[in-house]
Design a protein around this motif. Structure first.
Motif, PDB file in Angstrom:
ATOM      1  N   HIS A  51     -22.272 -49.714   4.630  1.00 37.84           N
ATOM      2  CA  HIS A  51     -23.447 -49.855   3.771  1.00 37.84           C
ATOM      3  C   HIS A  51     -23.290 -50.991   2.761  1.00 37.84           C
ATOM      4  CE1 HIS A  51     -25.292 -46.306   5.493  1.00 37.84           C
ATOM      5  NE2 HIS A  51     -24.107 -45.734   5.434  1.00 37.84           N
ATOM      6  N   ALA A 248     -27.764 -51.068   8.976  1.00 36.38           N
ATOM      7  CA  ALA A 248     -27.858 -49.980   7.999  1.00 36.38           C
ATOM      8  C   ALA A 248     -27.737 -50.472   6.561  1.00 36.38           C
ATOM      9  CB  ALA A 248     -26.771 -48.939   8.288  1.00 36.38           C
ATOM     10  N   ASN A 276     -24.021 -44.473  10.153  1.00 32.77           N
ATOM     11  CA  ASN A 276     -24.731 -43.201  10.019  1.00 32.77           C
ATOM     12  C   ASN A 276     -23.777 -42.080  10.423  1.00 32.77           C
ATOM     13  OD1 ASN A 276     -24.806 -42.970  12.880  1.00 32.77           O
ATOM     14  ND2 ASN A 276     -26.819 -43.951  12.997  1.00 32.77           N
TER      15      ASN A 276
END
Length: 298
Positions: A51, A248, A276
């Motif tokens: 992330h 993401a 994820n």
């Protein structure tokens, strides 16, 4: 005296007989690969998460401390970490992991890079002189890098070379079987047109024989304006896409805006391990990626 000298040399060596091999991995995919090869014989530190944008990382004191302890640095290279890795290397002062040393490993040196620019012009955005660095999104490159990484780990830590090669052999068998499975599942995706937010998935699309018809960023790394997105939406009227892809870690707003305007799904692909909940290892990364692409293609 001889015993004292021997003990001193063991204590001062980069990797002692009993110490785990310390690996500083710039990105989660290489941390995951190093753990597959090293098992309990390695201590792996991942400098970034799925992330975070790997182009833009702050060279924090905690990263410098981890770099100082490392026996092996495993990064992508090809300029991906150019904004922060040189600072870490300089501040850590660890001779073992400097460029040109066995402890400095760059994945990009073991694959053929795509999108190598004919010229370098910084007005064009985050252009990488050596080519597109997002090479891990093609699982065939994972295999190439893994073979080279195993050899490097065996070179640095010969006492555990046999164990590293045995784990790599086991991983390779499972990886090749997964490749066959993934490629069979991906047949419906061939030739499918997509729009992408950033050239994060060029290797993935080439592997799957999908076609990129639009990019949301006006230049790599430059956030698109609404005016630019409107132009992309007009472009998609002539060359429609079936979906919009983003990583993401990327801002969801541009992809969501374009997807709503074009009436197509926007997918947040994991991009790397940890992107994820399902992408919790290298196998899960590609399982989830294919599931999302196939689901959107129906």
């Amino acid at each position: 005296m001889k015993r004292l000298i021997t003990l001193f040399l063991l204590l001062c060596s980069p990797v002692s007989v009993h110490a785990a091999l310390g690996i500083f991995a710039c990105e989660p995919e290489w941390a995951a690969l190093a753990r597959e090869i090293g098992g309990a014989d390695v201590r792996v530190y991942a400098a970034t998460t799925a992330h975070q944008d790997p182009h833009r990382i702050e060279a924090r004191p905690s990263l410098i401390a981890q770099m100082r302890r490392a026996d092996l640095l495993v990064c992508t290279g090809a300029g991906l970490e150019a904004g922060w890795l040189p600072v870490l290397l300089r501040e850590a002062g660890n001779a073992s992991v400097q460029p040109g040393r066995p402890g400095h490993f760059e994945a990009a040196r073991f694959v053929t890079l795509r999108e190598v620019p004919a010229r370098i012009d910084r007005t064009e955005g985050d252009v990488h002189a050596d080519g597109n660095p997002h090479l891990h999104t093609d699982p065939r490159n994972i295999a190439k890098v893994g073979a080279a990484l195993t050899a490097r780990m065996a070179e640095i830590d010969p006492a555990r070379a046999v164990a590293y090669r045995a784990r790599w052999d086991d991983f390779s068998v499972r990886w090749e079987a997964a490749l066959v499975r993934w490629q069979a599942r991906a047949v419906p995706l061939r030739g499918m047109a997509v729009a992408v937010q950033h050239p994060s998935f060029s290797y993935l699309l080439a592997w799957l024989e999908m076609t990129e018809v639009a990019r949301l960023e006006p230049r790599p790394g430059i956030e698109p304006s609404v005016t630019h997105l409107a132009r992309v939406a007009t472009q998609l009227q002539a060359k429609p896409a079936r979906m919009v892809l983003r990583a993401a870690y990327q801002n969801p707003r541009p992809a969501d805006w374009l997807a709503a305007r074009a009436g197509i799904p926007a997918l947040a692909l994991p991009y790397t391990v940890g992107g994820n909940a399902r992408a919790n290892d290298l196998f899960g990364l590609f399982d989830d990626t294919l599931d999302q692409l196939l689901g959107a293609a129906r």
